[in-house]
Design a protein around this motif. Structure first.
Motif, mmCIF file in Angstrom:
data_model
loop_
_atom_site.group_PDB
_atom_site.id
_atom_site.type_symbol
_atom_site.label_atom_id
_atom_site.label_comp_id
_atom_site.label_asym_id
_atom_site.label_seq_id
_atom_site.Cartn_x
_atom_site.Cartn_y
_atom_site.Cartn_z
ATOM 1 N N UNK A 11 32.488 31.024 45.563
ATOM 2 C CA UNK A 11 33.675 31.851 45.606
ATOM 3 C C UNK A 11 33.562 33.113 44.747
ATOM 4 N N UNK A 12 32.372 33.516 44.377
ATOM 5 C CA UNK A 12 32.225 34.650 43.469
ATOM 6 C C UNK A 12 32.755 35.942 44.078
ATOM 7 N N UNK A 13 32.792 36.036 45.396
ATOM 8 C CA UNK A 13 33.295 37.239 46.045
ATOM 9 C C UNK A 13 34.766 37.491 45.786
ATOM 10 N N UNK A 14 35.492 36.476 45.334
ATOM 11 C CA UNK A 14 36.900 36.651 45.014
ATOM 12 C C UNK A 14 37.066 37.686 43.905
ATOM 13 N N UNK A 15 36.163 37.656 42.921
ATOM 14 C CA UNK A 15 36.239 38.604 41.817
ATOM 15 C C UNK A 15 36.128 40.038 42.314
ATOM 16 N N UNK A 16 35.170 40.272 43.207
ATOM 17 C CA UNK A 16 34.996 41.619 43.742
ATOM 18 C C UNK A 16 36.243 42.066 44.512
ATOM 19 N N UNK A 17 36.798 41.168 45.304
ATOM 20 C CA UNK A 17 37.946 41.529 46.134
ATOM 21 C C UNK A 17 39.160 41.914 45.299
ATOM 22 N N UNK A 18 39.490 41.121 44.283
ATOM 23 C CA UNK A 18 40.679 41.429 43.483
ATOM 24 C C UNK A 18 40.448 42.649 42.605
ATOM 25 N N UNK A 19 39.190 42.873 42.189
ATOM 26 C CA UNK A 19 38.900 44.028 41.342
ATOM 27 C C UNK A 19 38.889 45.325 42.145
ATOM 28 N N UNK A 20 38.149 45.342 43.249
ATOM 29 C CA UNK A 20 37.948 46.572 43.997
ATOM 30 C C UNK A 20 39.138 46.950 44.875
ATOM 31 N N UNK A 21 39.827 45.956 45.420
ATOM 32 C CA UNK A 21 40.891 46.252 46.382
ATOM 33 C C UNK A 21 42.298 46.117 45.807
ATOM 34 N N UNK A 22 42.421 45.415 44.662
ATOM 35 C CA UNK A 22 43.760 45.186 44.112
ATOM 36 C C UNK A 22 43.862 45.515 42.632
#
Length: 414
Positions: free
Chosen positions: A50-61
């Protein structure tokens, strides 16, 4: 399952929250964690794909993982800084950080302040680790001969943060917290120099805090569709509450029977306190009456539709506030306003109220032979009289904003 399967970048914010509740929470529960309280570490997310969750919340939110889990998902134990995990893979550095925060807790800082500082430092160290292969910053400040290289490494992290952070005020807070950590390490003898003192210059002196204008507040009031939405606008703009305080608001915080009704809080960012209910008491009364008819109501004014939670999160209220703003076609610098901009309106209105009172005392000061009406305000008025004058002026400011929309029409919603 690999991260690629999840298409993190295509998920909306609500879909990410839903994904946690449907997928991650179930897996956490199977492993013996409390999925409604325990915050997953970054290492756990990596190990489970689930490491991609970090990228999603950082870059998009524009959120850190800790902010996402606490504010959006509602995890944590209600405010202890120890409940947050560090997004780095270096046990020695984590021990230094825990020492640092134990020293901070012995001071007068509120827990919410420490949480925010912890989140900012975590983001700095995560970027440092991503850029330089390790978060072991202490080993790189022990020898003065390494100073030029370390200054460059820290500056590289600031360059990344410079692109991520939207306001100079955010940059100022990040720089201050990072500087303080390095200074603490040097003061305790763990390091020989502080590389933050030599980083490239951020324009951190100029504050960049846009607020809603009075006419926009009036437009928001008109755009509300029910008592709950009216309470959101009032709580942020008329009472100056933080969105987390508003989300947590309980009937026990409300005192409408006093001569001057108020809200009381055992814990706020700067300690216990009260908030005067100068405007909008009738809406608050209506909301309490409305909820009192619900079977099993536990007293929260914004109960959560999720049975696992008592009340909604601050991020949920922020999204609802932006929805009201979209209906009202209210924009600040071309974007929908956030809940913070509503609270900033309150501060602006309060500053105007203080100025009005001071202007009214100008003639009194002149009769007393003083050119400064603040002397009269501070030294010749009782605390009760000062509060009375300020409340009257503030009530006028709020009524002027809430009772008229952008077209100058009288509002009937509030």
């Amino acid at each position: 399952m690999s991260d690629q399967t999840y298409n993190w970048s295509r998920k909306s914010f609500d879909e990410l929250v839903d994904f946690y509740e449907r997928e991650i929470a179930r897996e956490r529960q199977l492993e013996g964690y409390d999925p409604n309280k325990d915050i997953p570490s970054y290492q756990w997310l990596v190990e489970h794909g689930y490491s991609g969750l970090q990228y999603a919340v950082r870059e998009h939110h524009k959120m850190t993982l800790s902010e996402f889990f606490e504010q959006a998902v509602g995890l944590g134990d209600g405010g202890s800084a120890d409940s947050l995990s560090w997004p780095i893979d270096n046990e020695q550095m984590i021990e230094y950080l825990e020492q640092y925060f134990r020293s901070q807790q012995r001071g007068s800082a509120a827990e919410s302040t420490l949480q925010s500082k912890r989140s900012r430092l975590g983001q700095f160290l995560r970027h440092y680790e991503d850029l330089h292969g390790t978060a072991a910053i202490v080993s790189r400040i022990t020898d003065v001969a390494d100073q030029p290289e370390e200054i460059q490494r820290v500056t590289a992290v600031f360059d990344v943060l410079d692109k991520e952070l939207e306001s100079n005020d955010s940059k100022r807070r990040y720089r201050s917290d990072i500087d303080d950590l390095y200074s603490w390490l040097v003061d305790r003898g763990y390091g020989a120099f502080n590389p933050v003192r030599y980083d490239h210059e951020w324009d951190v002196s100029k504050r960049d805090n846009p607020a809603l204008a009075p006419v926009q507040v009036g437009s928001l009031a008109v755009a509300t569709e029910n008592t709950e939405e009216q309470l959101i606008v009032l709580g942020l703009c008329a009472w100056g509450l933080r969105r987390s305080e508003l989300a947590n608001l309980h009937v026990e915080n409300v005192n409408l029977q006093a001569e001057s009704p108020y809200l009381s809080f055992d814990t706020r960012k700067n300690g216990p306190g009260t908030v005067a209910l100068i405007y909008g008491q009738d809406i608050l009364e209506d909301r309490i009456a409305q909820l009192s008819d619900r079977q099993g109501w536990d007293g929260y004014l914004f109960p959560s539709p999720d049975a696992r939670r008592d009340h909604v999160t601050g991020e949920t209220l922020n999204r609802r506030f932006k929805s009201i703003a979209a209906r009202a076609d209210a924009h600040v610098r071309g974007e929908l306003p956030t809940s913070k901009m509503g609270r900033r309106f309150w501060y602006s209105a309060y500053a105007d109220a203080v100025e009005t009172v001071i202007e009214r005392l100008q003639s009194v000061a002149h009769e007393q032979g003083s050119s400064d009406p603040m002397v009269v305000f501070r030294n010749y008025l009782s605390e009760e009289k000062r509060r009375e004058y300020l409340r009257e002026a503030m009530r006028d400011r709020l009524a002027e904003a809430f009772d008229h929309d952008a077209e100058g029409e009288t509002n009937s919603g509030l």
